[in-house]
Design a protein around this motif. Structure first.
Motif, short mmCIF file in Angstrom:
data_model
loop_
_atom_site.label_atom_id
_atom_site.label_comp_id
_atom_site.label_asym_id
_atom_site.label_seq_id
_atom_site.Cartn_x
_atom_site.Cartn_y
_atom_site.Cartn_z
N ARG A 153 0.95 -1.16 0.07
CA ARG A 153 -0.24 0.01 0.07
C ARG A 153 0.76 1.17 -0.05
O ARG A 153 1.80 1.51 0.75
N PRO A 154 0.64 2.00 -1.14
CA PRO A 154 1.22 3.57 -0.92
C PRO A 154 1.07 4.22 0.18
O PRO A 154 2.17 5.12 0.60
N ASP A 155 0.25 4.05 0.92
CA ASP A 155 -0.30 5.12 2.05
C ASP A 155 0.16 4.50 3.46
O ASP A 155 -0.11 5.23 4.47
N ARG A 156 1.01 3.28 3.48
CA ARG A 156 1.13 2.72 4.59
C ARG A 156 2.34 3.61 5.29
O ARG A 156 3.31 3.98 4.40
N PRO A 157 2.47 3.85 6.66
CA PRO A 157 4.01 4.34 7.17
C PRO A 157 5.22 3.49 7.22
O PRO A 157 5.05 2.50 7.01
N VAL A 158 6.09 4.32 6.69
CA VAL A 158 7.33 3.82 6.59
C VAL A 158 8.25 4.29 7.44
O VAL A 158 8.16 5.33 7.89
N GLY A 159 9.34 3.23 8.11
CA GLY A 159 10.23 3.74 8.82
C GLY A 159 11.15 4.70 8.30
O GLY A 159 11.42 4.79 7.18
N ASP A 160 12.04 5.14 9.21
CA ASP A 160 13.19 6.14 8.85
C ASP A 160 14.31 5.46 7.77
O ASP A 160 14.79 6.03 6.98
N LEU A 161 14.45 4.06 8.33
CA LEU A 161 15.34 3.20 7.80
C LEU A 161 15.20 2.98 6.11
O LEU A 161 15.82 3.15 5.24
N THR A 162 13.79 2.70 6.09
CA THR A 162 13.27 2.59 4.74
C THR A 162 13.26 3.83 3.97
O THR A 162 13.62 3.83 2.62
N ARG A 163 13.04 4.87 4.39
CA ARG A 163 12.98 6.18 3.68
C ARG A 163 14.40 6.51 3.38
O ARG A 163 14.46 7.00 2.01
N GLY A 164 15.27 5.90 4.11
CA GLY A 164 16.57 6.36 3.91
C GLY A 164 17.13 5.59 2.63
O GLY A 164 17.80 6.00 1.93
N VAL A 165 16.66 4.52 2.64
CA VAL A 165 17.05 3.45 1.51
C VAL A 165 16.47 4.01 0.01
O VAL A 165 17.01 3.98 -0.88
N ARG A 166 15.21 4.23 0.20
CA ARG A 166 14.57 4.89 -0.81
C ARG A 166 15.32 6.31 -1.43
O ARG A 166 15.56 6.24 -2.62
N TYR A 167 15.60 7.04 -0.36
CA TYR A 167 16.33 8.48 -0.92
C TYR A 167 17.56 8.01 -1.61
O TYR A 167 18.16 8.75 -2.46
N ALA A 168 18.38 7.03 -1.04
CA ALA A 168 19.76 6.82 -1.43
C ALA A 168 19.54 6.07 -2.87
O ALA A 168 20.37 6.29 -3.76
N GLY A 169 18.50 5.36 -2.95
CA GLY A 169 18.34 4.59 -4.30
C GLY A 169 18.03 5.54 -5.48
O GLY A 169 18.34 5.56 -6.55
N ARG A 170 16.98 6.61 -4.94
CA ARG A 170 16.65 7.84 -5.90
C ARG A 170 17.96 8.57 -6.45
O ARG A 170 18.14 8.98 -7.19
N LEU A 171 18.93 8.88 -5.31
CA LEU A 171 20.12 9.47 -5.72
C LEU A 171 21.07 8.68 -6.32
O LEU A 171 21.56 9.38 -7.36
N LEU A 172 21.14 7.60 -6.05
CA LEU A 172 21.94 6.72 -7.06
C LEU A 172 21.20 7.01 -8.69
O LEU A 172 22.17 7.01 -9.51
N CYS A 173 20.27 6.59 -8.85
CA CYS A 173 19.52 6.50 -10.07
C CYS A 173 19.74 8.24 -10.87
O CYS A 173 19.94 8.02 -12.07
N TRP A 174 19.49 9.04 -10.05
CA TRP A 174 19.78 10.30 -10.72
C TRP A 174 21.27 10.68 -10.91
O TRP A 174 21.55 11.39 -11.88
N SER A 175 22.05 10.20 -9.99
CA SER A 175 23.26 10.38 -10.37
C SER A 175 23.90 9.67 -11.50
O SER A 175 24.64 10.19 -12.07
N LEU A 176 23.40 8.45 -11.81
CA LEU A 176 23.77 7.66 -13.06
C LEU A 176 23.19 8.54 -14.14
O LEU A 176 23.84 8.66 -15.17
N ALA A 177 22.04 9.11 -14.03
CA ALA A 177 21.62 9.99 -15.18
C ALA A 177 22.22 11.17 -15.34
O ALA A 177 22.73 11.41 -16.47
#
Length: 110
Positions: A15-39
């Motif tokens: 579910r997209p509206d489920r709460p996520v923890g800080d660790l999961t949020r950090g993983v998402r942000y690091a993954g997004r940064l990785l993708c945008w850095s590659l681009a």
């Protein structure tokens, strides 16, 4: 076929509206940064090859995205390993979905 009542269950892990923890949020942000850095790295390389800029600052600018790729890949790998070791539900044994549910989702996506 997917059960429509199943879509409203609060324990559904995707579910997209489920709460996520800080660790999961950090993983998402690091993954997004990785993708945008590659681009950005690929874009600067394309500019370097096709345009061949002679500005003095260009030699400093064009490798910066690749340094960010290395740093963000390392951060993502460490955060992801930490997330898995903590036992955050990411679709493993804690996942309440059955194989049939996953197969039906794959069929629906196809």
């Amino acid at each position: 076929m997917t059960d429509p009542d199943r879509l409203d269950r609060p324990d559904r892990p995707d579910r997209p509206d489920r709460p996520v923890g800080d660790l999961t949020r950090g993983v998402r942000y690091a993954g997004r940064l990785l993708c945008w850095s590659l681009a950005a790295g690929m874009a600067t390389d394309a500019v370097d090859i096709t345009v061949a800029p002679h500005a003095p600052w260009w030699r400093t600018l064009w490798p910066l995205p690749w340094y960010t790729v290395c740093a963000s890949a390392l951060a993502w790998a460490l955060l992801r390993a930490r997330e898995k070791s903590v036992g955050a539900p990411v679709g493993g044994d804690d996942d309440p979905r059955t194989d049939e549910d996953v197969q039906s989702e794959w069929d629906q996506a196809a």
